[in-house]
Write a protein that holds these residues in place. Structure first.
Motif, PDB file in Angstrom:
ATOM      1  N   GLN A  78       0.907  -1.299   0.103  1.00  0.00           N
ATOM      2  CA  GLN A  78      -0.114  -0.059  -0.141  1.00  0.00           C
ATOM      3  C   GLN A  78       0.989   1.292   0.168  1.00  0.00           C
ATOM      4  OE1 GLN A  78      -3.439   0.058  -0.288  1.00  0.00           O
ATOM      5  NE2 GLN A  78      -3.191  -2.341  -0.471  1.00  0.00           N
ATOM      6  N   VAL A  79       0.235   2.345  -0.475  1.00  0.00           N
ATOM      7  CA  VAL A  79       1.145   3.612  -0.440  1.00  0.00           C
ATOM      8  C   VAL A  79       1.086   4.109   0.982  1.00  0.00           C
ATOM      9  CG1 VAL A  79       1.018   5.999  -1.027  1.00  0.00           C
ATOM     10  CG2 VAL A  79       0.093   4.380  -2.483  1.00  0.00           C
ATOM     11  N   ASP A  80       2.400   4.585   1.342  1.00  0.00           N
ATOM     12  CA  ASP A  80       2.742   5.148   2.682  1.00  0.00           C
ATOM     13  C   ASP A  80       2.285   6.634   2.703  1.00  0.00           C
ATOM     14  OD1 ASP A  80       3.696   6.135   4.882  1.00  0.00           O
ATOM     15  OD2 ASP A  80       5.719   4.900   5.038  1.00  0.00           O
ATOM     16  N   PHE A  81       1.344   7.045   3.034  1.00  0.00           N
ATOM     17  CA  PHE A  81       0.837   8.303   2.939  1.00  0.00           C
ATOM     18  C   PHE A  81       1.393   9.316   4.053  1.00  0.00           C
ATOM     19  CE2 PHE A  81      -2.725   6.418   0.860  1.00  0.00           C
ATOM     20  CZ  PHE A  81      -2.950   7.162   0.115  1.00  0.00           C
ATOM     21  N   ASP A  82       2.115   8.611   5.256  1.00  0.00           N
ATOM     22  CA  ASP A  82       2.954   9.478   6.051  1.00  0.00           C
ATOM     23  C   ASP A  82       4.259   9.744   5.351  1.00  0.00           C
ATOM     24  OD1 ASP A  82       1.355   9.368   8.131  1.00  0.00           O
ATOM     25  OD2 ASP A  82       2.131   7.478   8.991  1.00  0.00           O
ATOM     26  N   LEU A  83       4.876   9.019   4.550  1.00  0.00           N
ATOM     27  CA  LEU A  83       5.751   9.025   3.731  1.00  0.00           C
ATOM     28  C   LEU A  83       5.544  10.342   2.728  1.00  0.00           C
ATOM     29  CD1 LEU A  83       8.815   8.876   3.294  1.00  0.00           C
ATOM     30  CD2 LEU A  83       7.916   6.950   1.629  1.00  0.00           C
ATOM     31  N   LEU A  84       4.450  10.310   2.183  1.00  0.00           N
ATOM     32  CA  LEU A  84       4.068  11.452   1.090  1.00  0.00           C
ATOM     33  C   LEU A  84       4.057  12.692   1.859  1.00  0.00           C
ATOM     34  CD1 LEU A  84       0.943  10.320  -1.245  1.00  0.00           C
ATOM     35  CD2 LEU A  84       3.556  10.488  -1.709  1.00  0.00           C
TER      36      LEU A  84
ATOM     37  N   LEU B 297       6.328  15.949   1.033  1.00  0.00           N
ATOM     38  CA  LEU B 297       5.824  17.263   0.350  1.00  0.00           C
ATOM     39  C   LEU B 297       5.706  18.253   1.629  1.00  0.00           C
ATOM     40  CD1 LEU B 297       2.792  15.684  -1.520  1.00  0.00           C
ATOM     41  CD2 LEU B 297       4.889  16.913  -2.371  1.00  0.00           C
ATOM     42  N   ASP B 298       6.088  17.899   2.776  1.00  0.00           N
ATOM     43  CA  ASP B 298       6.171  18.832   3.854  1.00  0.00           C
ATOM     44  C   ASP B 298       4.514  19.362   4.156  1.00  0.00           C
ATOM     45  OD1 ASP B 298       6.698  20.002   6.181  1.00  0.00           O
ATOM     46  OD2 ASP B 298       7.356  21.978   5.131  1.00  0.00           O
ATOM     47  N   ASP B 299       3.708  18.393   3.981  1.00  0.00           N
ATOM     48  CA  ASP B 299       2.078  18.753   3.804  1.00  0.00           C
ATOM     49  C   ASP B 299       1.432  17.625   4.661  1.00  0.00           C
ATOM     50  OD1 ASP B 299      -0.399  19.324   3.469  1.00  0.00           O
ATOM     51  OD2 ASP B 299      -0.029  19.553   1.210  1.00  0.00           O
ATOM     52  N   ASP B 300       1.093  17.876   5.876  1.00  0.00           N
ATOM     53  CA  ASP B 300       0.487  16.771   6.873  1.00  0.00           C
ATOM     54  C   ASP B 300      -1.060  16.546   6.178  1.00  0.00           C
ATOM     55  OD1 ASP B 300       2.419  16.562   8.664  1.00  0.00           O
ATOM     56  OD2 ASP B 300       1.662  17.818  10.038  1.00  0.00           O
ATOM     57  N   ARG B 301      -1.518  17.392   5.311  1.00  0.00           N
ATOM     58  CA  ARG B 301      -2.797  16.774   4.747  1.00  0.00           C
ATOM     59  C   ARG B 301      -2.577  15.269   4.174  1.00  0.00           C
ATOM     60  NH1 ARG B 301      -4.202  21.869   0.926  1.00  0.00           N
ATOM     61  NH2 ARG B 301      -2.044  21.557   0.612  1.00  0.00           N
ATOM     62  N   MET B 302      -1.305  14.994   3.545  1.00  0.00           N
ATOM     63  CA  MET B 302      -1.536  13.738   2.903  1.00  0.00           C
ATOM     64  C   MET B 302      -1.598  12.643   3.980  1.00  0.00           C
ATOM     65  SD  MET B 302      -0.526  14.564  -0.242  1.00  0.00           S
ATOM     66  CE  MET B 302      -1.661  16.187   0.023  1.00  0.00           C
ATOM     67  N   ARG B 303      -1.382  12.778   5.238  1.00  0.00           N
ATOM     68  CA  ARG B 303      -1.483  11.558   6.240  1.00  0.00           C
ATOM     69  C   ARG B 303      -2.993  11.289   6.212  1.00  0.00           C
ATOM     70  NH1 ARG B 303       3.573  11.911   8.886  1.00  0.00           N
ATOM     71  NH2 ARG B 303       4.308  13.851   8.754  1.00  0.00           N
TER      72      ARG B 303
END
Length: 350
Positions: A277-283, A287-293
């Motif tokens: 699965q995609v690691d959204f924390d790593l995203l 991107l330095d963007d907590d919205r990704m989490r």
């Protein structure tokens, strides 16, 4: 939801094993034994499966028999196909011919020479061994021509890699073990390898592997690539790149939807949803963007971050691909959305 069955999947038999069983049944009739209802053959690893004979006929100097292919629980296009072998005397030794529905090799790079029937080496070895063993037992000369046919095989072949690999007019008679293992990755990866071999033999310097039909159309149109350059990579980017690393091509394009290319960017070598699965924390870190989490899909993340995300993913994926290839190979990445629009591209330096 895509799930594997909870019960153990039933294995099946390759076209090569079926052709060998049909050959054995036909030889029994040609050499004076009774028409069999079932035959048993020996597979390369020593297994001894039994096959029902689905039909048989004989005439002056020839005999033929057929077996219905059972692919078990594998979604094989040849499941249920009739595999027929006709045997008759040859000028010397065991010879092979393509009957109805079996293709002819027209491009170099495959394990069978151009102009030969598309009957792969292991099935040939299995049929030859059957001829030799039976000839010795029955006091016959092992000089036999085997014609393998698959009624309707030409139409089935259009659903396979054969047209792209230069196998014209029908199916290939395949198999290295005689056994079809349900949902095995091995057959798909082997097809990717053969695609690389054919591209190299044709002198193609640029090949492309894509995750699906949409990305393949986009990449092929983008670079005006011939069909022979397009490798049906699917989820098996690692299998493709490892083989190209050993059998280099000057340029390798990897194309796919942003979700699967994000997995590649994060180091995945198998892009199937069931195997990572995609690691959204790593995203979020990239991107330095907590919205990704808090995103559920990469498309949702793209709706938030836009081109910043797609270009980041393309660049990171390029690093992953280039790390698996020799310095002599240039890689590039094409990222698309579901509609086939290009969201980002990244290309390595020459």
């Amino acid at each position: 939801m895509d799930r594997k069955p909870n019960t153990e999947l039933r294995r099946g038999w390759t076209t090569g094993a079926c052709a060998t069983a049909a050959t054995r049944a036909a030889l029994m009739m040609l050499w004076g034994e009774a028409r069999p209802e079932k035959v048993r053959i020996t597979l390369p690893r020593g297994e001894r499966p039994e096959f029902a004979v689905a039909g048989a006929a004989q005439g002056d100097g020839w005999a033929e028999a057929a077996v219905i292919k059972d692919a078990g629980d594998d979604p094989d296009v040849t499941h249920g196909a009739l595999i027929r072998a006709r045997v008759e005397a040859s000028a010397g030794g065991v010879e092979f011919s393509a009957g109805e529905g079996v293709g002819i090799v027209t491009k170099p790079g495959l394990p069978i020479a151009v102009g030969e029937p598309a009957i792969n080496p292991v099935p040939r070895q299995m049929m030859q061994a059957t001829v030799e063993e039976m000839a010795a037992r029955l006091g016959q000369r092992p000089d036999i021509r085997i014609t393998v046919s698959v009624p309707g095989g030409a139409a089935l072949a259009d659903k396979t890699w054969n047209p792209r690999l230069g196998i014209k007019g029908g199916l290939s008679i395949l198999g290295t073990t005689g056994i079809v293992r349900p949902f095995s990755c091995a057959a798909w990866i082997a097809s990717i390898h053969r695609g690389v071999d054919v591209a190299r033999a044709e002198g193609l310097h640029h090949v492309a592997g894509c995750t699906g039909a949409t990305s393949e159309k986009v990449v092929q149109r983008l670079y005006d690539l011939p069909d022979g350059a397009m490798l049906d990579m699917g989820d098996f980017v690692g299998g493709m790149l490892k083989y190209i690393a050993k059998h280099p091509v000057a340029k390798v394009t990897v194309g796919g939807g942003i979700g699967k290319i994000t997995k590649l960017a994060q180091g995945a070598r198998d892009l199937h949803s069931r195997r990572g699965q995609v690691d959204f924390d790593l995203l979020a870190q990239w991107l330095d963007d907590d919205r990704m989490r808090h995103c559920n899909t990469v498309l949702q993340a793209y709706d938030i971050a836009g081109e910043k995300l797609s270009h980041m993913v393309a660049g990171k994926a390029l690093e992953q691909v280039q790390s698996m290839l020799p310095e002599s190979s240039i890689a590039d990445i094409v990222v698309i959305d579901r509609a086939g629009n290009i969201l980002a591209r990244a290309e390595g330096a020459a």
